[in-house]
Design a protein around this motif. Structure first.
Motif, mmCIF file in Angstrom:
data_model
loop_
_atom_site.group_PDB
_atom_site.id
_atom_site.type_symbol
_atom_site.label_atom_id
_atom_site.label_comp_id
_atom_site.label_asym_id
_atom_site.label_seq_id
_atom_site.Cartn_x
_atom_site.Cartn_y
_atom_site.Cartn_z
ATOM 1 N N VAL A 46 0.850 -1.203 0.000
ATOM 2 C CA VAL A 46 0.000 0.000 0.000
ATOM 3 C C VAL A 46 0.879 1.244 0.000
ATOM 4 N N ALA A 47 1.935 1.250 0.826
ATOM 5 C CA ALA A 47 2.832 2.402 0.874
ATOM 6 C C ALA A 47 3.511 2.639 -0.482
ATOM 7 N N ALA A 48 3.972 1.564 -1.112
ATOM 8 C CA ALA A 48 4.621 1.688 -2.419
ATOM 9 C C ALA A 48 3.637 2.196 -3.465
ATOM 10 N N SER A 49 2.412 1.692 -3.430
ATOM 11 C CA SER A 49 1.390 2.135 -4.387
ATOM 12 C C SER A 49 1.029 3.594 -4.168
ATOM 13 N N LEU A 50 0.847 3.979 -2.901
ATOM 14 C CA LEU A 50 0.526 5.379 -2.606
ATOM 15 C C LEU A 50 1.656 6.317 -3.027
ATOM 16 N N SER A 51 2.885 5.856 -2.874
ATOM 17 C CA SER A 51 4.025 6.668 -3.290
ATOM 18 C C SER A 51 3.950 6.985 -4.780
ATOM 19 N N ILE A 52 3.629 5.980 -5.574
ATOM 20 C CA ILE A 52 3.526 6.189 -7.025
ATOM 21 C C ILE A 52 2.341 7.083 -7.358
ATOM 22 N N VAL A 53 1.201 6.826 -6.727
ATOM 23 C CA VAL A 53 -0.012 7.597 -7.028
ATOM 24 C C VAL A 53 0.126 9.050 -6.576
ATOM 25 N N GLY A 99 13.651 0.216 -3.265
ATOM 26 C CA GLY A 99 13.534 0.718 -4.636
ATOM 27 C C GLY A 99 13.406 -0.377 -5.669
ATOM 28 N N LEU A 100 14.291 -1.355 -5.608
ATOM 29 C CA LEU A 100 14.255 -2.453 -6.584
ATOM 30 C C LEU A 100 13.416 -3.620 -6.088
ATOM 31 N N GLY A 101 13.631 -4.005 -4.830
ATOM 32 C CA GLY A 101 12.954 -5.184 -4.314
ATOM 33 C C GLY A 101 11.455 -5.033 -4.184
ATOM 34 N N ILE A 102 11.000 -3.870 -3.773
ATOM 35 C CA ILE A 102 9.560 -3.668 -3.605
ATOM 36 C C ILE A 102 8.976 -2.958 -4.820
ATOM 37 N N SER A 103 9.451 -1.747 -5.090
ATOM 38 C CA SER A 103 8.830 -0.932 -6.136
ATOM 39 C C SER A 103 9.022 -1.504 -7.539
ATOM 40 N N ALA A 104 10.249 -1.876 -7.881
ATOM 41 C CA ALA A 104 10.496 -2.380 -9.234
ATOM 42 C C ALA A 104 9.801 -3.720 -9.465
ATOM 43 N N THR A 105 9.814 -4.581 -8.450
ATOM 44 C CA THR A 105 9.139 -5.867 -8.587
ATOM 45 C C THR A 105 7.632 -5.670 -8.698
ATOM 46 N N MET A 106 7.100 -4.716 -7.933
ATOM 47 C CA MET A 106 5.668 -4.415 -8.000
ATOM 48 C C MET A 106 5.268 -3.957 -9.405
ATOM 49 N N LEU A 107 6.204 -3.273 -10.064
ATOM 50 C CA LEU A 107 5.956 -2.801 -11.431
ATOM 51 C C LEU A 107 6.374 -3.830 -12.474
#
Length: 175
Positions: A23-30, A140-148
């Protein structure tokens, strides 16, 4: 369960923590248009120190344009991680100042706290250097990049697991 009890829990379910990170990673992008990342926060601190001490010439592209001495989202996240960990340990009653080595460490390396500090510093330096070379850190890579669904994220996670296994075998042997 009431909210006070929830935040005073000593351990959270990995599912709860994983969902919260997602949720935190998604909110960061949004909300900001940026992915989560922390390793750049250390570079920002270095830039602030170097620039304030006058060590950075105007021609230095990295500390003047790539990582200028400004309060950015990565530095805010880094501060938030430390503050959140402190608050969580205080609320749960787990806060204490402690030093290792643990029994496994003593068996393998002896009781020297200096040796432990040197090995930890070397490991942290290598991890931060690797994060810079890889273009991101665990968040950055492990959570955000993998999520994308970025291939770099999956390669990073594979590298983390492989290096973790090798490190554990080197430190603790085949137990």
């Amino acid at each position: 369960m009431n909210i006070t009890k929830f935040f005073k829990m000593k351990r959270w379910s990995p599912w709860t923590a994983g969902i919260a990170a997602g949720v935190a990673a998604s909110l960061s992008i949004v909300l900001t248009g940026k992915t989560l990342g922390v390793s750049g926060g250390f570079e920002t601190i270095a830039s602030m120190i170097a620039n304030s001490a006058g060590f950075v010439p105007p021609s230095n592209a990295f500390f003047n344009r790539v990582k200028p001495p400004v309060f950015d989202s990565q530095l805010i996240l880094l501060i938030g991680i430390f503050a959140g960990a402190l608050l969580a340990s205080l609320f749960s009653g787990d806060f204490k100042v402690r030093t290792l080595p643990d029994d496994e460490w003593k068996k393998r390396f002896g009781v020297s706290k200096f040796k432990r500090a040197a090995i930890l510093f070397t490991g942290c330096f290598l991890m931060t250097t690797g994060a810079g070379i890889a273009g991101g850190c665990t968040s950055g890579l492990g959570i955000s990049a993998t999520m994308l669904l970025s291939p770099a994220g999956f390669l990073f996670i594979a590298g983390v697991f492989a290096s973790g296994i090798i490190t554990i075998l080197l430190i603790y042997g085949r137990k």
